[in-house]
Structures are given as C-alpha cells and as structure tokens.
Design an enzyme around this catalytic site. Structure first.
Site, mmCIF file in Angstrom:
data_model
loop_
_atom_site.group_PDB
_atom_site.id
_atom_site.type_symbol
_atom_site.label_atom_id
_atom_site.label_comp_id
_atom_site.label_asym_id
_atom_site.label_seq_id
_atom_site.Cartn_x
_atom_site.Cartn_y
_atom_site.Cartn_z
ATOM 1 N N LYS A 185 -58.817 -14.134 -27.461
ATOM 2 C CA LYS A 185 -58.112 -15.402 -27.745
ATOM 3 C C LYS A 185 -56.619 -15.075 -27.803
ATOM 4 C CE LYS A 185 -56.271 -17.879 -30.485
ATOM 5 N NZ LYS A 185 -54.884 -18.390 -30.347
ATOM 6 N N GLU A 260 -53.484 -5.467 -37.599
ATOM 7 C CA GLU A 260 -52.151 -4.941 -37.315
ATOM 8 C C GLU A 260 -51.167 -6.051 -37.651
ATOM 9 O OE1 GLU A 260 -49.089 -4.113 -36.667
ATOM 10 O OE2 GLU A 260 -49.193 -4.340 -34.492
ATOM 11 N N CYS A 294 -43.592 -5.803 -34.028
ATOM 12 C CA CYS A 294 -44.181 -5.435 -35.320
ATOM 13 C C CYS A 294 -43.567 -4.149 -35.846
ATOM 14 C CB CYS A 294 -45.693 -5.328 -35.208
ATOM 15 S SG CYS A 294 -46.222 -4.338 -33.822
ATOM 16 N N GLU A 391 -40.522 -9.472 -43.536
ATOM 17 C CA GLU A 391 -40.477 -9.339 -42.079
ATOM 18 C C GLU A 391 -39.881 -10.621 -41.504
ATOM 19 O OE1 GLU A 391 -44.164 -9.427 -39.720
ATOM 20 O OE2 GLU A 391 -43.388 -7.691 -38.645
#
Ligand code: NAP
Ligand code: MG
Length: 489
Positions: A185, A260, A294, A391
């Site tokens: 997906k 992750e 990331c 983040e």
C-alpha cells in the site's frame, strides 16, 4: 509541456488500476483520487482508491501464489528473477527518476539516485538469497538438529511518500527474496513508481500474485491491510502515531511488525574534526529531499572551540543553495504537499525566539504555486527547544554547541528518537567510546549516510521504531526459523 502531459509521455501502464494477481484491475471501489505535482500543485494523474474488497483480493491472490508456484521456487530461482527485475529497473532509471520528480517533487539527481538504489537492492538481494540458510546445532548424542529458514507467508508493506523506490527496495525486495508474497500500500501522496515497479515485475515474469499493489488512503486501504487476518508480517515506514496504530492492529492477529518511524539524528563535530570534509555531509544529510528523510541529520552538535568557524561555513553554503521545480534539478525542490509545507512553517514559527542564521527569499510567482519552503538554519539552539526535539521533516537544521564528550553524548541521546548518528573526530578511542554510547541504529564515523548503503542493516531504537531492513539482517526479519530435531540414535 505541463506536468500532466510530461507524465503521460513517461508512464507505460495504467495508473487508474490496482495490480492484483499479475494483472491490472479496476478497483472494486470504483473510486479514484488525484495526484499532484508538488512543484506547482497541478493534477498529474488519477489513482485507484482501494477499499476493503480490493485489499481482500490482493491478500487472497498473494496467498494463492504461495500455495501454487511461488511457494515451490528454490532460492536460486527467486534470486534469478529478482536479478531480472533489477536489470529492467536499471534500464529505466532515467524514466523512473522523472516520474518520481513529478510525483514527489524530488530534484532529478536525487530521484535518479533512488532509482539506482532500487536496482542495487535487487542486485544485492538476488545475490544474497541463496547465501542465507539455517544451521546444524550440536545437541544430545543420537540427535541431529538443524534449522530451516522459512518465509512468513504474506507480508504487508505500508510505505510513505518520501522515498518510495528506496523503501520498496529495502522492504518489498527483501521480503520477496525470502519467498514471501507481498501486498503493498503506497502513500496517497506518491504512488506512481510503486505501480511502475508492479509492471516491471510483470515484465520480468514474476509469477502472478507474488506482488499486489493497492493504492489508497491510509485510513482505508492501510487500515484494512494492517488489520487483515491473512497478513503474516507487516513492514511500516512513516510517522510515530500511525506506526503505533499499526502495531496495535497487528497485535490483534499476533503478527510481527517492523516499524521505521524517523528520527532527530545528530552529527557531532569535535575540535579535531576535518571540518572541510564534514561540511558537505552536514548539508546533504539535512537538506536532501528538502529534509523529508527519516535519517535526516537535523541536529548539528559542535564543540565550543570550533563553533563559530562551523557556523560561518554552513551559513555560506546555505546562502548558495538553489531552490526550484524538481524536474529542473535544483538543490532543493518543494515539499510533498501543502499540508506538509504548512506543518514545517508552523515549526518555523515556533523558532521565532531563536537565532535564524539564514533563510532564502522565495519571492517569485513560481514558488507560490508549489509547496516550497526556504531552507532554515538556526544557531546556538538549546537542546531541549522544540525545534531540537521534534521531527520537522523539512529543510530545517539546528546548531547546538557543546563543551566536552560527556555533554555531546547527553545531548545526542536526549530525544525520544534513535535512528542514525554521525561522529566527526580523528581520535580513534573517542570514535569507539562514542559509537558504543550513542542511542542509534546506525553510527557513522567521519561520514554520514542518509539513504543509501543497501548492505548496511538499518532501523531504530526508541521512537524511531524497531526491526532491521537492508543488508542480510532484513532477510532474517523477513523469515522465521523452524527447528528440526531428529532422534536417530
Ligand atoms: P503517515 O501518515 O505515517 O503515512 C505513512 C503511510 O501510512 C502512508 O502510506 C499512509 O497512507 C499510511 N497510513 C496513514 N494512516 C494509516 C492508518 N490509520 N493505517 C494504516 N496506514 C496508514 O505519514 P505522513 O502523513 O505521510 O507524514 C506525517 C509525518 O510522518 C511526517 O511529517 C514525518 O514526520 C513522518 N514521516 C516519517 C517517515 C519516515 O521515513 N520515517 C516517512 C514519512 C513521514 P496515506 O499516505 O494514504 O495517508
Ligand atoms: Mg504526488
């Protein structure tokens, strides 16, 4: 030529269909949504909005492939077919890169690097697949005990928009290598290269049903997939909130997950560092893909005695950065969406009390259409400031001074994340002390690798997630050990 016309020239498959059981199928949902070019927000193509029935078909077809052909392929045969897929990807690097730049807003050179990385993952895993195996275990007299390494079965892969091709390489390809069948997906914001990958697998002769692709919304197709009782393992890359949800969903079916979830990765410069060598790494690791990485190095920790020098050099570099439409290949392109650009701007407004060292002017009509955000560098930031803790996922870096090694470690480890860390020092003992104490899944000494490195196990600790992808570790994660104890005595 506008973005839509350009894309039309590049694609050789139908983006309005799901890839199920080796064929392009209209979505059962009969619903579609639009993708936009982030450089100008013009619509580029329609994508299926897969629903529960589409996901069911995808899972069913993956299960069927395991009980028919794919389940009986030897590792050598799997390797050979991955190799073939890799060669086809290699042939299409330029085309895939242009598609990615239109879909993700990533500067062309960086999109090319992603397509090359996907080819490299296929090369690596096609060669690795028959070199990972079980072992014999010494046990009681009269016994022979050995282990078999087997696939989980059907693996679900939910991936984000920032690096579709690289994440397909490190998760989908690893899962295929070990003999799993896949349901993928992709993100609602970027899924064209994921669909291209399906077509390339078909062209290479991957048996029907081994990979199935169901584009759609996270809270529809993504939710169904992570809750589906027919899924035996889930690999998720994305935000902490959604990652936590995925883990909860998977727990209902007692299914292992790999998460992750990003980071706030530091690079640490000591006074004996080769500053000239470090500067390009500091910059690239923070601003690659406009900071939507990331493993972006969004915190730069600098020892007091060299702080001013490093700050001045970085300001100079920032002032020379170019920014513009992805396909024209500037240093920075736009962010993926208006929503993401707004999110980053909101963070920037939380930094109004800080010393913003440099920001580029975006006063041009061209920039108004796209999701552009000026790269921003902040100086002398306190380690507990929100901009040094959360983040941001945009082109924003903070400089944090430190006194000594002890303080550097305390600051570096002082967030809830732990994905990657970089150390810049010529002192070998310090390198090893630091590498041991840093809270991170990867530590780079006198270099920093955001992205790349298909051979290197990758993943986080803390809120950066768990499980490892890339390298041989991924092959362990995408398989389970069965112990066989034979009593012949
Ligand atoms: P996200 O919402 O976590 O999306 C990642 C993937 O999960 C996408 O395919 C998404 O589909 C899907 N998803 C969303 N909600 C879901 C649900 N309830 N169940 C199952 N799947 C679901 O990330 P995002 O919205 O794209 O970005 C938000 C923030 O996450 C970023 O600002 C960044 O901080 C972080 N992020 C981190 C990484 C990373 O590499 N670690 C990557 C991307 C984002 P849709 O795209 O259709 O929503
Ligand atoms: Mg897009």
């Amino acid at each position: 030529m506008n973005s839509q016309e350009l894309l039309k020239e590049l694609i050789w498959f139908d983006t309005t269909k799901c890839f199920i059981d080796g064929a392009w199928e209209k979505p059962v949902s009969k619903k579609y949504f639009e993708l936009f070019d982030p450089s100008n927000n013009s619509p580029i193509c329609k994508i299926p909005r897969s629903n529960k029935s589409d996901v069911n078909l995808a899972v069913q077809s993956a299960q069927n492939s395991l009980s028919s052909n794919w389940g009986s392929f030897s590792s050598l045969e799997r390797g050979r077919i991955l190799n073939k897929i890799g060669l086809l990807v290699q042939d299409k690097i330029d085309r895939l890169a242009k598609i990615e730049s239109l879909d993700v807003g990533k500067p062309l050179t960086q999109s090319k690097a992603d397509a090359s990385a996907l080819a490299r993952y296929l090369e690596f895993y096609s060669g690795a697949v028959d070199k990972i195996h079980g072992e014999t275990i010494p046990y009681q007299n009269g016994y022979t005990v050995y282990t078999l390494r087997e696939p989980h079965g059907v693996t679900g892969h939910i991936i984000p928009w920032n690096y579709p091709m690289q994440i397909i390489g490190r998760s989908v390809v690893g899962a295929l290598a070990m003999g799993n069948a896949v349901v993928l997906k992709p993100s609602e914001d970027a899924c064209i290269t994921a669909l291209a990958f399906g077509e390339i697998c078909r062209e290479a002769g991957l048996p029907n049903g081994v990979i199935n692709i169901v584009p759609g919304y996270g809270n529809e197709a993504g939710e169904y997939l992570s809750n589906h009782p027919g899924i035996n393992h889930i690999s998720f890359t994305g935000s902490v909130e959604v990652g936590s949800k995925i883990q909860q969903n998977a727990s209902k079916n007692i299914v292992p997950v790999t998460l992750e979830l990003g980071g706030k990765s530091p690079q640490i410069l000591f006074e004996d560092a080769d500053i000239k060598k470090a500067i390009p790494f500091l910059l690239k690791a923070g601003l690659q893909n406009a900071g939507q990485t990331c493993s972006a190095s969004s915190r730069i920790l600098v020892q007091d005695s060299i702080y001013s020098k490093v700050e001045n050099l970085l300001v100079k570099e920032y002032k020379n950065l170019s920014i513009g439409p992805a396909i024209q290949d500037y240093d920075l392109g736009p962010l993926i969406s208006k929503k993401q650009a707004e999110r980053v701007k909101k963070y920037l407004s939380l930094g109004e009390d800080l010393n913003q060292l440099v920001t580029l002017s975006l006063e041009n009509n061209e920039f108004e259409k796209g999701n552009f955000v000026s790269p921003s560098l902040f100086g002398n930031v306190q380690p507990d400031h929100v901009l040094a803790q959360e983040e941001i996922f945009g082109p924003v870096q903070v400089l944090i001074p430190f006194k000594d090694e002890e303080e550097a470690i305390r600051i570096a480890n002082g967030t809830k994340f732990g994905l990657v860390a970089g150390i810049w020092t010529k002192d070998g003992s310090r390198q090893m002390r630091m590498a041991k104490q840093l809270k991170a899944g990867q530590v780079f000494v006198n270099n920093y690798g955001a992205g790349g490195g298909v051979e290197l196990p990758f993943g986080g600790v803390g809120h950066s997630g768990f499980g490892r992808e890339k390298g041989f570790e991924a092959l362990k994660g995408f398989s389970v050990i069965k112990t066989v104890a034979v009593n012949h005595g």
